[in-house]
Enzyme design. Structure first.
Site, PDB file in Angstrom:
ATOM      1  N   LYS A   1       0.996  -1.183  -0.270  1.00 43.42           N
ATOM      2  CA  LYS A   1       0.212   0.245   0.396  1.00 43.42           C
ATOM      3  C   LYS A   1       1.177   1.001  -0.379  1.00 43.42           C
ATOM      4  O   LYS A   1       0.341   2.288  -1.081  1.00 43.42           O
ATOM      5  CB  LYS A   1      -0.465   0.221   1.394  1.00 43.42           C
TER       6      LYS A   1
ATOM      7  N   ASP B   1      -9.701   3.169   2.149  1.00 42.61           N
ATOM      8  CA  ASP B   1     -10.096   2.327   3.366  1.00 42.61           C
ATOM      9  C   ASP B   1     -11.058   3.551   3.754  1.00 42.61           C
ATOM     10  O   ASP B   1     -11.869   3.689   4.886  1.00 42.61           O
ATOM     11  CB  ASP B   1      -8.606   2.479   3.951  1.00 42.61           C
TER      12      ASP B   1
HETATM   13  P1  NAP Z   1      -1.010  -2.105  11.961  1.00 44.99           P
HETATM   14  O1  NAP Z   1      -0.832  -1.280  10.553  1.00 44.99           O
HETATM   15  O2  NAP Z   1      -0.259  -3.457  12.332  1.00 44.99           O
HETATM   16  O3  NAP Z   1      -1.283  -1.790  13.443  1.00 44.99           O
HETATM   17  C1  NAP Z   1      -1.864  -2.852  13.991  1.00 44.99           C
HETATM   18  C2  NAP Z   1      -1.973  -2.450  15.344  1.00 44.99           C
HETATM   19  O4  NAP Z   1      -2.378  -2.630  16.464  1.00 44.99           O
HETATM   20  C3  NAP Z   1      -1.262  -1.131  16.067  1.00 44.99           C
HETATM   21  O5  NAP Z   1      -1.485  -0.078  16.545  1.00 44.99           O
HETATM   22  C4  NAP Z   1      -1.108  -1.990  16.897  1.00 44.99           C
HETATM   23  O6  NAP Z   1      -0.165  -1.311  18.194  1.00 44.99           O
HETATM   24  C5  NAP Z   1      -2.004  -2.613  18.178  1.00 44.99           C
HETATM   25  N1  NAP Z   1      -1.613  -4.197  18.429  1.00 44.99           N
HETATM   26  C6  NAP Z   1      -1.981  -4.849  18.068  1.00 44.99           C
HETATM   27  N2  NAP Z   1      -1.626  -5.926  18.829  1.00 44.99           N
HETATM   28  C7  NAP Z   1      -2.457  -5.551  19.868  1.00 44.99           C
HETATM   29  C8  NAP Z   1      -2.166  -5.738  21.462  1.00 44.99           C
HETATM   30  N3  NAP Z   1      -2.035  -7.101  21.648  1.00 44.99           N
HETATM   31  N4  NAP Z   1      -2.592  -5.226  22.446  1.00 44.99           N
HETATM   32  C9  NAP Z   1      -2.549  -3.605  22.137  1.00 44.99           C
HETATM   33  N5  NAP Z   1      -2.363  -3.020  20.806  1.00 44.99           N
HETATM   34  C10 NAP Z   1      -2.091  -4.148  19.612  1.00 44.99           C
HETATM   35  O7  NAP Z   1      -2.499  -3.531  11.278  1.00 44.99           O
HETATM   36  P2  NAP Z   1      -3.749  -2.925  10.255  1.00 44.99           P
HETATM   37  O8  NAP Z   1      -3.911  -2.352   9.166  1.00 44.99           O
HETATM   38  O9  NAP Z   1      -3.866  -1.114  11.014  1.00 44.99           O
HETATM   39  O10 NAP Z   1      -4.308  -3.749  10.653  1.00 44.99           O
HETATM   40  C11 NAP Z   1      -5.812  -3.789  11.902  1.00 44.99           C
HETATM   41  C12 NAP Z   1      -6.645  -4.955  12.006  1.00 44.99           C
HETATM   42  O11 NAP Z   1      -7.803  -3.568  11.080  1.00 44.99           O
HETATM   43  C13 NAP Z   1      -6.639  -5.678  11.867  1.00 44.99           C
HETATM   44  O12 NAP Z   1      -7.273  -6.493  12.387  1.00 44.99           O
HETATM   45  C14 NAP Z   1      -6.704  -5.981   9.987  1.00 44.99           C
HETATM   46  O13 NAP Z   1      -7.789  -7.083   9.515  1.00 44.99           O
HETATM   47  C15 NAP Z   1      -8.552  -4.938  10.412  1.00 44.99           C
HETATM   48  N6  NAP Z   1      -8.238  -3.748   8.719  1.00 44.99           N
HETATM   49  C16 NAP Z   1      -9.721  -3.698   8.492  1.00 44.99           C
HETATM   50  C17 NAP Z   1      -9.907  -3.240   7.711  1.00 44.99           C
HETATM   51  C18 NAP Z   1     -11.801  -3.035   7.023  1.00 44.99           C
HETATM   52  O14 NAP Z   1     -11.971  -2.716   6.168  1.00 44.99           O
HETATM   53  N7  NAP Z   1     -12.750  -3.392   7.825  1.00 44.99           N
HETATM   54  C19 NAP Z   1      -9.106  -2.402   7.355  1.00 44.99           C
HETATM   55  C20 NAP Z   1      -8.234  -2.296   7.264  1.00 44.99           C
HETATM   56  C21 NAP Z   1      -7.711  -3.408   7.911  1.00 44.99           C
HETATM   57  P3  NAP Z   1       1.413  -1.375  18.252  1.00 44.99           P
HETATM   58  O15 NAP Z   1       1.566  -0.124  17.370  1.00 44.99           O
HETATM   59  O16 NAP Z   1       1.700  -0.979  19.902  1.00 44.99           O
HETATM   60  O17 NAP Z   1       1.750  -1.942  17.495  1.00 44.99           O
END
Ligand code: NAP
Length: 274
Positions: A71, A107
Site C-alpha cells: 500500500k 479505506d
Molecule cells: P497494523 O498496521 O499492523 O496495526 C496494528 C495495530 O494494532 C497497532 O496499533 C498495534 O499497536 C495494535 N495492536 C496489535 N496487537 C496489539 C495488542 N496485543 N495490544 C494492543 N494493541 C495491539 O494493522 P492494520 O493494517 O492497521 O490492521 C489492524 C486491524 O484492522 C486488523 O485486524 C485488520 O484485519 C483490520 N482491518 C480491517 C479493515 C476493514 O475494511 N474492516 C481494513 C483494514 C484493516 P502497536 O503500534 O503498539 O504495535
C-alpha cells in the site's frame, strides 16, 4: 445470455502478498456480472512490485486493489496520487486512466461511510484505538469530516505521530478511563479481538455505556467481543465488514463511474463469512 470473456474484456485485480484469503475477487466479479460490465477481477500474489507494475501498464490492466505489503511501496510507481491518499500515505486503489495510473485510498471512505450510516461525524469526539495503517486512513477520514480525534495506542510514540497528522490528541491505552468521558464514538483499529483470539477486547466493559456508537475494524469474527459487550451496554455497533464492503464499493465506483450493486456485494461477504 451467459457472460463469457472475449477480446474486449477488461482486466482488474488485487495485488498483495499473500492474497489467497482475499474476498475482493468474489465481490468485484459478482458486481461486474450483476452490472453487465464486460470485465474480470483476478488475484495476483506479487513479490516483485516493480515488474508487476510494468505488467499493469503493458497489459493495460484497468484497475487494481492494493493490499499488504504494497500500500505504501506502490506510490512511486504511480503517475498521480489523490490528495487524501497522499495525506494518509497509502494507496489501496489504482485507476488506469488512458495508461496514466492514479492512486486513491478508499479505506477512509469505507470507514466514514459505515459510521455515517448511523451517526453524523461533524463536531463529534471520537476515540480511535490503534495507530497502524488502518488507523491512519480512519483518522484522516474522520478529521476530513470535521470530527475531533483522540488516538490511543499501545506504542505511545506512534499515537503521537498519528495525532499530529489528524490534529488530534493522543495517549497510551492506560488512559482509556479518562478519554471515554470525552468521546461519544469509539473505533477499534487494532487487531485485538481477531480470530483465533476472539475472546479479547482492549476496552473494559464498565466504560462502554459512555459511548453511543462503537465500530470495530476487525471482521473475523463479524461480531467481536468488543461489539458484543458494546451492544449489551446499549451502544449502536458497526462491524468491520461494513468498512470492507464500503471501501470495495468506492473502488467499483472509481473504476466504472457507475453505482455499485451494494446488496449483491454484501451478500458475497456474508456468504463467505458465515
Ligand atoms: P497494523 O498496521 O499492523 O496495526 C496494528 C495495530 O494494532 C497497532 O496499533 C498495534 O499497536 C495494535 N495492536 C496489535 N496487537 C496489539 C495488542 N496485543 N495490544 C494492543 N494493541 C495491539 O494493522 P492494520 O493494517 O492497521 O490492521 C489492524 C486491524 O484492522 C486488523 O485486524 C485488520 O484485519 C483490520 N482491518 C480491517 C479493515 C476493514 O475494511 N474492516 C481494513 C483494514 C484493516 P502497536 O503500534 O503498539 O504495535
Amino acid at each position: 445470455m451467459v457472460w463469457s470473456p472475449d477480446t474486449s474484456t477488461e482486466l482488474y485485480g488485487i495485488i498483495g502478498h499473500p492474497v489467497a484469503h482475499s474476498l475482493s475477487p468474489a465481490m468485484h466479479n459478482r458486481a461486474f456480472r450483476f452490472s453487465n460490465i464486460n470485465a474480470v477481477y483476478l488475484a495476483f500474489d506479487v513479490v516483485d512490485l516493480a515488474s508487476a507494475m510494468g505488467g499493469v501498464r503493458s497489459l493495460g490492466i484497468k484497475g487494481l486493489s492494493v493490499t499488504i505489503p504494497h500500500k505504501e511501496s506502490i506510490m512511486p510507481f504511480l503517475d498521480e496520487i489523490d490528495s487524501m491518499a497522499s495525506r494518509i500515505g497509502a494507496v489501496n486503489t489504482v485507476v488506469n486512466k488512458g495508461n496514466k495510473l492514479v492512486g486513491f485510498n478508499t479505506d477512509w471512505l469505507g470507514a466514514v461511510r459505515a459510521l455515517e450510516e448511523v451517526t453524523d461525524l461533524r463536531g463529534k469526539n471520537i476515540l480511535v484505538l490503534g495507530a497502524g495503517g488502518s488507523a491512519r486512513a480512519v483518522c484522516v477520514g474522520l478529521r476530513d469530516r470535521g470530527a475531533s480525534v483522540h488516538v490511543a495506542n499501545r506504542t505511545v510514540e506512534k499515537a503521537r505521530v498519528l495525532a499530529q497528522l489528524c490534529d488530534g490528541a493522543y495517549s497510551g491505552l492506560d488512559e482509556l478511563d479518562d478519554v471515554s468521558n470525552w468521546a461519544e464514538i469509539l473505533v477499534n483499529t487494532t487487531s485485538v479481538g481477531m480470530l483465533p483470539d476472539g475472546d479479547r477486547s482492549l476496552v473494559p466493559e464498565a466504560l462502554l455505556s459512555r459511548f453511543k456508537v462503537v465500530m470495530d475494524l476487525v471482521y473475523s469474527p463479524i461480531e467481536t467481543k468488543l461489539l458484543v459487550d458494546a451492544k449489551n451496554h446499549g451502544c449502536k455497533v458497526i462491524s468491520g465488514l461494513k468498512m470492507l464492503l464500503y471501501q470495495a464499493i468506492s473502488q467499483f465506483e472509481l473504476w466504472t463511474g457507475q453505482s455499485a450493486p451494494v446488496q449483491e456485494m454484501e451478500k458475497v461477504l456474508l456468504d463467505a463469512m458465515t
